[in-house]
Write an enzyme that holds these catalytic residues in place. Structure first.
Site, PDB file in Angstrom:
ATOM      1  CE  LYS A  87      34.281  -5.680 -65.055  1.00  0.00           C
ATOM      2  NZ  LYS A  87      35.407  -6.573 -64.688  1.00  0.00           N
ATOM      3  N   GLY A 140      31.136  -7.793 -71.113  1.00  0.00           N
ATOM      4  CA  GLY A 140      31.701  -9.061 -70.718  1.00  0.00           C
ATOM      5  C   GLY A 140      30.696  -9.913 -69.973  1.00  0.00           C
ATOM      6  CD  GLN A 141      31.102 -15.525 -67.382  1.00  0.00           C
ATOM      7  OE1 GLN A 141      32.287 -15.565 -67.723  1.00  0.00           O
ATOM      8  NE2 GLN A 141      30.472 -16.525 -66.780  1.00  0.00           N
ATOM      9  CB  VAL A 163      33.357  -1.457 -70.412  1.00  0.00           C
ATOM     10  CG1 VAL A 163      34.367  -0.331 -70.263  1.00  0.00           C
ATOM     11  CG2 VAL A 163      33.825  -2.685 -69.647  1.00  0.00           C
ATOM     12  CG  ASP A 188      40.027 -14.382 -67.610  1.00  0.00           C
ATOM     13  OD1 ASP A 188      40.147 -15.308 -68.452  1.00  0.00           O
ATOM     14  OD2 ASP A 188      39.073 -13.589 -67.606  1.00  0.00           O
ATOM     15  CB  ILE A 222      33.663   1.248 -75.026  1.00  0.00           C
ATOM     16  CG1 ILE A 222      33.958   1.150 -73.531  1.00  0.00           C
ATOM     17  CG2 ILE A 222      33.370   2.680 -75.422  1.00  0.00           C
ATOM     18  CD1 ILE A 222      35.150   1.975 -73.088  1.00  0.00           C
TER      19      ILE A 222
END
Length: 976
Positions: free
Chosen positions: A661, A640-641, A645, A759, A637
């Site tokens: 994650k 990221g870096q 996930v 962030d 779903i």
């Protein structure tokens, strides 16, 4: 059971080895910290790893689990053991048996040992001929056996069920509990109790009570050696609640039981239930409901149970597995408590160190500045008051002259001076007496005069004393609290001398300014001395009165005022020089100390805290993996870096779906960062604007082992989408402004916990089904005191000072300003001012020069002013979060009324006309000094009233800085 039981023990041993490694690493880190003396005067090992906790951990990790078979008699025990092994190893008969240990061996072998330490040479029938069932003669205990050091029949069997450390002890009928409690066997007991065809006897009950008292937290599985425990016809004498309880605890009748008298079994079942319930081993349904705990509670609970038949291998295996898990969970929980307490102490100490590094130089500077102001003020007072002193002295002299003239009493008593002229042997002695009496009168006059002048001088400098003595003196005392000084004067003592200089003003004969006057007076007195042919004067009250008036008439008020001023200046100057010398010594002391403190803070921040955080992650993940297992991946779903996930329908027994994650840290630095993220996310209390972290699991199978290559799975609540997708798919203005308020609340909560997110961006804001926002991905979240100056974040949202490495919590304010621009824009495209750059280096270069997103053509003045204030170049000029909230609420109210923001695409002129209001624009108030981080609140009454009119919510300060006087300093904390 033959393959499942060894598998459980094999898994247990693997996890125990991992916990041993964690314990060794924990000890190593704490020993290094203790040797480096980070906490002087503290026994850090005993404080963070108490002996009691260490003994509990080593007891679990140092001993091996073993199945302990108790029972009503040997027949029941033998039946249970034979069912476990699926083989008739023990004879089904009664007798006086000794201790029996069953373990794995490549060949069948029987030996007799003394407490498993020394082999006893004795004839054993099992070694003389082949056997399938152990001879009764070998099992029978000797009459000479010592219960405190019994002989144990050790039987090694080549059976797969006994591999991987599985061992079974069959205990005798007497004194078994005491011997187990001694710890000679070095085992972790897993208690099974075999029931036979009779209710529990008094001896059985006594043994169970002893077992309950000795091992109150160890569960016991009671297994029937007869068959199923059933209730075919419930006794009519039982009450309805008792019938319901018995029916709820006992499985329905098994019609396939082997020729068992059902009525007998039912009666036995009810008797066992009543007896075991009364002993406290079994609980009624009501008690179970009361003792239910939430799934998130990490205290592992495994209750005693009753199995209908020893042939029910699944329940027996589940019980054994639960006992093994409980030992591992308890050990990992103890370790995690050590890690959590240690991390909390390190982070708090890092805060204290950062505060000390920043505050101490300012305190010294403040002390020097205030003392200089005090010194200048005192000198100014003396210079300006000299004429007043002259008039004051003149009036005091006149007042004393009139007082003496009007008085008929003798004001002066000379007890030390002989005044009888007949006792004087010569004129020389009489002259000396006259001079002494005159000098004493002179001293008395000056003393009276100096008292009155000093009192008036003290009143003149009292205002300065009230201004400086409080804060300055407390500041010096706090600096000198841990200062190991030599015999030299302290700065606080020198300050007291400065402040008491006015009290110590004295006029005496040796004053340089009075020498001329005093000599002149002596010449006049010499003229009045008696000559041989003149009559000798009488030193009576009249003479003393005359001398006193002559002295008062001879005094010069100007010269006395000058003398007082010079004396006061000299005292203040001397105390001032002493103060500066003491302050320099104090500054030199703290200079070296602060360098050492900075080194320690860096060591804690970069090495020790991340190492303990990694160990805490491993110990907590061990607990979660044991209790709940590895979550089952669903569809991807997000990506990221640093991770992927996945969706997961359920995990950990909590209702609702979750998200997993998966992160594979490539090196030690990323491991540390991930561990710190996990610690901060897990340690902060739940908040409705922060995504909840359910747990973590380290998937050792991903990379083939622990460390680099293993996958860390972080399990959180699953939300519907992120803000990026929400804006792209369309959200109303009211929904977006509510999201902005939610994000602000989340940031405020993190800051109140001493954390900086670092962030804030669209993809790190998740939305639920009602489009309410929660912050997630605390990968860069960290406390201000632990920040190492690393450059982290997403380029578009990064504040300019992030590139310098010296920043604080205001970077989240900057990022919120950029996020609010997207919220107002209603799209996810880059600002036009940012699209022209081909790489992040060019973008950062222009951001440092002041480049910001362009103003939206349809944004009103209130929104634009808020953005400008949030992304101000100087961090000190960015508004406080508590000052932003009223602005957002004002915008929200206007949107709800539909009077000011009718359409986001309306022209700027129309918006300005709609937003016209008699009240002051809240966004313009952000520029006020009391709403900025670097400015002090104005003391003017009008300014304070304006602040109250805005009604800003109180921003609670972090629990790591409890003192309110440090809140502003905490907010402005910087890296040195």
């Amino acid at each position: 059971m033959g393959s499942t039981l060894p598998q459980q023990f094999r898994k247990y041993n693997r996890n125990r080895s991992q916990l041993r490694h964690i314990l060794d690493e924990t000890q190593r880190v704490l020993e290094v910290i203790s040797l480096e003396n980070f906490f002087p005067g503290e026994n850090i090992l005993d404080e963070l790893l108490p002996p009691l906790t260490y003994d509990r951990i080593t007891h679990i990790l140092g001993n091996t689990p073993a199945i302990i078979i108790f029972g009503q008699d040997n027949i029941a025990k033998a039946t249970l053991v034979n069912n476990l092994l699926s083989e008739n190893i023990l004879p089904v008969c009664n007798g006086s048996w000794r201790w029996i240990k069953l373990s794995y061996g490549q060949t069948n072998h029987v030996s007799l040992t003394l407490s498993l330490e020394y082999e006893v040479v004795e004839r054993l029938y099992a070694n003389e001929k082949p056997w399938t069932t152990l001879p009764i003669e070998d099992l029978t205990a000797s009459d000479t056996d010592d219960h405190n050091c019994p002989t144990i029949l050790e039987v090694k069997l080549d059976r797969s069920i006994l591999k991987d450390g599985v061992q079974i002890f069959v205990v005798p009928n007497h004194d078994a509990v005491k011997f187990i409690a001694k710890g000679s066997l070095n085992i972790l007991p897993i208690f099974l109790y075999a029931l036979e065809e009779n209710p529990l006897s008094d001896q059985n009950i006594s043994e169970l009570k002893d077992l309950k008292e000795t091992y109150p937290y160890n569960p016991i599985l009671f297994a029937s050696s007869l068959g199923n425990i059933t209730i075919n016809q419930v006794d009519a004498e039982l009450t309805e609640s008792e019938q319901h309880r018995l029916q709820g605890q006992i499985d329905p009748i098994d019609t396939n039981s082997d020729n068992i008298n059902i009525d007998t079994v039912n009666s036995l079942g009810r008797s066992w239930l009543d007896q075991l319930t009364n002993l406290g081993f079994l609980k009624t349904e009501d008690a179970v409901e009361v003792d239910q705990i939430p799934w998130i509670d990490k205290q592992y609970i495994n209750n005693s149970d009753l199995v209908d038949s020893c042939k029910n291998s699944d329940k027996i295996l589940d019980f054994i597995n639960n006992c093994l898990q409980s030992y591992l969970v308890n050990a990992s929980s103890y370790l995690n408590d050590v890690h959590t307490i240690s991390l909390r102490k390190f982070i708090l100490s890092a805060f204290d160190m950062a505060r000390e590094i920043q505050i101490t130089p300012r305190r010294i500077q403040y002390a020097q500045q205030k003392e200089n102001e005090l010194y200048s003020g005192l000198m100014k007072v003396v210079s300006e008051k000299q004429e007043e002193l002259t008039e004051l002295i003149q009036s005091k002299i006149q007042e004393m002259r009139e007082e003496i003239q009007d008085s008929n009493d003798d004001h002066f008593q000379y007890l030390s001076i002989t005044t009888d002229p007949e006792r004087m042997s010569s004129t020389r002695e009489w002259s000396a007496t006259i001079r002494a009496a005159t000098a004493e009168v002179h001293r008395f006059v000056l003393m009276r005069l100096s008292e009155k002048v000093a009192k008036q001088l003290v009143n003149s400098v009292n205002c300065l004393r009230e201004t400086f003595v409080g804060t300055l003196q407390r500041c010096l005392l706090s600096l000198e609290r841990i200062y190991e000084q030599d015999n030299s004067l302290l700065a606080s003592d020198a300050l007291k001398q400065i402040l008491s200089a006015a009290y110590n003003v004295e006029l005496h004969n040796s004053s340089p300014s009075l020498v001329h006057t005093f000599l002149e007076r002596l010449r006049q007195l010499f003229k009045s001395l008696p000559i041989p042919w003149s009559p000798t004067p009488t030193l009576d009250a009249a003479w003393r009165k005359k001398i006193t008036l002559d002295i008062l008439n001879s005094l010069s008020a100007a010269r006395l005022a000058k003398a007082i001023s010079m004396q006061f200046r000299d005292k203040v100057k001397s105390s001032h020089d002493t103060f500066l010398s003491a302050l320099r010594s104090l500054e030199n002391h703290y200079s070296g100390k602060l360098e050492r403190t900075e080194e320690q803070r860096i060591a804690i921040r970069k090495f020790h805290a991340p190492k303990l955080a990694k160990l805490a992650l491993e110990s907590t993940s061990m607990t979660d993996a044991i209790r709940y297992g590895i979550p089952q991946y669903g569809k991807e779903i997000g990506r990221g870096q640093y991770g992927v996930v996945f969706a997961c329908e359920s995990w950990g027994g909590a209702p609702g779906p979750c998200a997993v994650k998966s992160v594979v840290p490539p090196d030690e630095r990323h491991w540390n960062d991930l561990a710190m993220e996990f610690y901060y996310t897990r340690s902060i209390p739940d908040h409705k604007r922060i995504v909840k972290l359910r747990g973590s699991v380290i998937d050792q199978s991903y990379g083939g082992g622990c460390g680099v290559g293993a996958a860390v799975l972080l399990i959180t609540d699953r939300m519907t989408r992120d803000l990026y997708c929400g804006i792209r798919n369309g959200l109303t203005w009211l929904e977006r402004i509510q999201i902005a308020i939610d994000v602000l609340e989340g940031i405020r909560y993190l800051h109140s916990q001493g954390l900086v997110h670092r962030d804030i961006k669209l993809k790190n804001v998740l939305l639920d089904t009602e489009n309410r926002a929660k912050l997630t991905d605390l990968g860069f979240c960290i406390t201000e005191a632990m920040m190492s100056g690393s450059i982290v974040g997403t380029p578009v949202h990064m504040a300019p000072e992030l590139l310098t490495g010296h920043y604080d919590s205001t970077v989240d304010i900057y990022a919120f300003g950029i996020l609010f621009w997207y919220i107002c824009a209603g799209h996810v495209r880059l600002p036009n001012n940012f699209e022209q750059f081909h790489n992040k280096e060019q973008l950062w270069s222009y951001v440092r020069k002041g480049l910001r997103p362009e103003r939206l053509p349809y944004s009103d003045e209130e929104c634009w002013k808020l953005m400008e204030q949030c992304w101000a170049e100087e961090p000190a000029k960015r508004p406080l979060l508590g000052a932003i909230l009223p602005v957002l609420e004002s915008i929200q109210r206007k949107a709800e009324r539909g009077k000011c923001l009718q359409q986001l695409n309306a022209t700027s002129l129309k918006l300005q006309e709609c937003s016209t209001s008699e009240s002051k624009n809240p966004a313009l108030a952000l520029a006020e000094p009391h709403n900025q981080r670097g400015a002090a609140i104005s003391p003017l009454l009008t300014r304070r009233r304006a602040l109250r009119a805005v009604k800003h919510p109180v921003l609670h300060m972090t629990n790591l800085f409890q003192a309110s006087v440090c809140s502003n300093l905490y907010i402005q904390m910087r890296e040195f």
